[in-house]
Write an enzyme that holds these catalytic residues in place. Structure first.
Site, PDB file in Angstrom:
ATOM      1  N   GLU A  54      35.224 -19.071  48.036  1.00  0.00           N
ATOM      2  CA  GLU A  54      35.160 -17.723  48.624  1.00  0.00           C
ATOM      3  C   GLU A  54      36.480 -16.973  48.315  1.00  0.00           C
ATOM      4  O   GLU A  54      36.611 -15.767  47.926  1.00  0.00           O
ATOM      5  CB  GLU A  54      34.534 -17.534  49.955  1.00  0.00           C
ATOM      6  CG  GLU A  54      33.326 -18.395  49.922  1.00  0.00           C
ATOM      7  CD  GLU A  54      33.226 -19.935  50.347  1.00  0.00           C
ATOM      8  OE1 GLU A  54      32.428 -20.277  51.149  1.00  0.00           O
ATOM      9  OE2 GLU A  54      34.554 -20.523  49.892  1.00  0.00           O
ATOM     10  N   SER A 173      36.528 -60.990  29.348  1.00  0.00           N
ATOM     11  CA  SER A 173      35.747 -59.569  29.351  1.00  0.00           C
ATOM     12  C   SER A 173      36.467 -58.688  28.546  1.00  0.00           C
ATOM     13  O   SER A 173      35.604 -57.513  28.323  1.00  0.00           O
ATOM     14  CB  SER A 173      35.538 -58.999  30.449  1.00  0.00           C
ATOM     15  OG  SER A 173      36.795 -59.011  31.061  1.00  0.00           O
TER      16      SER A 173
END
Length: 372
Positions: A54, A173
């Site tokens: 704001e 991995s």
């Protein structure tokens, strides 16, 4: 000139642009518009400690030479009503002479919780609530979780083959998924308040678990579940210049002193089994103002989090590969061993399914976890 439904859409776009640097504050956007829909100013929440949406919109209007007397403020969350790191936004809007505020929803923070609306109405400002509420809440799901449930929103990330294997049996991995999926994973890391892993991952992979593949204004904190304080003081997790919080289940002053010398904060939260009490850890992370917790861990910790009902959402990257015999996403998910009936399976709702290069990204939410 914009139609009213476009003004809230623009405020939501601004909120999305605010990014993770606002943490622990919510991401908020604000558009100030004249009665005919002409945009007078707009803004979004700045990094923590900076102005809220704001105030930024009021400054933008002033910089454009626009008066906002009698204008409408379209804002994605109730203007705050308390003195925190900044002053109350509702007071700034009142002082500027804004005549109407349209907010997507009320702020769940107990320090606000409708008080911003009350002060606006008491000053003669018309207040409307509800436009864009679902999108505004989703954008700040971690903030709402912390305020309402007193726990972060926990998102578990895993990269796997199409048959659900996260690594070969020997632990290799890298890399199951491609570059696009890995960069996207870093973007999800960047939006989180903290990244959580287990000591097994630290010992086996020595990862950095920081954000490198996408731009970021700050690194998320790092959380390690380490029951016996086995984290090496020379681990690479300490190299990113961020807070490292280690949760243990045993007191070891020598090990703790070595880790504290590297900047770690040690918290001992044992359960009856001599492991870290995970639910208590999440409550403690909420007190540390963690909104979203991004988990990148091994199958054992993943399984424990799922088994204890602590996971809210899964972020899965599936590669078009079949590995066969390998490590799975999670182990020991269910108390009492394997399921005897499908009715006992964990129900999920798909939130999105997208292709990233050759890989598939699935965001799936544990059914009912967002009902707060």
């Amino acid at each position: 000139m914009k139609a009213e439904n476009d003004l809230m859409a623009r405020a939501l776009d601004l909120a999305r642009q605010a990014g993770p640097g606002t943490d622990p504050n919510p991401r908020v956007g604000c558009v100030l518009a004249a009665p005919d829909g002409t945009v007078l100013g707009e803004g979004r929440t700045q990094q923590v400690g900076g102005p809220h949406a704001e105030v930024m919109a009021l400054r933008d209007a002033a910089a454009r030479g626009n008066s906002v007397v009698g204008a409408t403020a379209w804002v994605t969350l109730e203007p705050c009503a308390h003195h925190g790191r900044t002053g109350p936004c509702c007071d700034a809007l009142i002082a500027a002479g804004v005549g109407r505020v349209v907010a997507a929803m009320a702020d769940p923070n107990p320090l606000v919780a409708g008080q911003g609306f009350e002060r606006l109405r008491a000053a003669g400002v018309a207040v409307e609530v509800g436009a864009g509420a679902d999108a505004a809440r989703e954008l700040n799901i971690g903030f709402f979780s912390r305020m309402v449930r007193k726990t972060p929103w926990l998102r578990l990330k895993a990269a796997a083959s199409l048959d659900g294997k996260t690594a070969l049996r020997n632990g290799v991995s890298q890399w199951i998924t491609g570059e696009a999926a890995r960069a996207d994973g870093h973007a999800w890391r960047a939006r989180a308040s903290a990244v959580l892993t287990g000591v097994g991952t630290v010992l086996e992979d020595d990862p950095r678990l920081d954000v490198r593949l996408v731009p970021t204004t700050r690194q998320p904190h790092l959380v390690v579940v380490d029951s016996r304080l086995q984290t090496p003081p020379d681990a690479r997790i300490f190299d990113a210049g961020r807070a490292v919080w280690i949760y243990a289940a045993t007191e070891d002053r020598a090990a703790a002193a070595a880790l504290e010398a590297r900047g770690a904060t040690i918290t001992c939260l044992p359960n009856a089994q001599g492991k870290v009490e995970l639910a208590a850890m999440l409550a403690d992370l909420a007190r540390r103002e963690v909104n979203e917790l991004h988990v990148e861990a091994g199958h054992k910790l993943n399984g424990s989090l799922l088994r204890e009902g602590l996971v809210d959402e899964l972020l899965l990257y599936l590669a078009p590969k079949l590995i066969g015999d390998g490590l799975e996403i999670a182990s020991g998910m269910h108390r009492g061993g394997p399921l005897a009936e499908l009715a006992g399976a964990l129900p999920l709702d798909f939130r999105s399914v997208d292709l990233l290069g050759p890989d598939l990204r699935i965001v799936a939410r544990v059914r009912g976890r967002d009902a707060f």
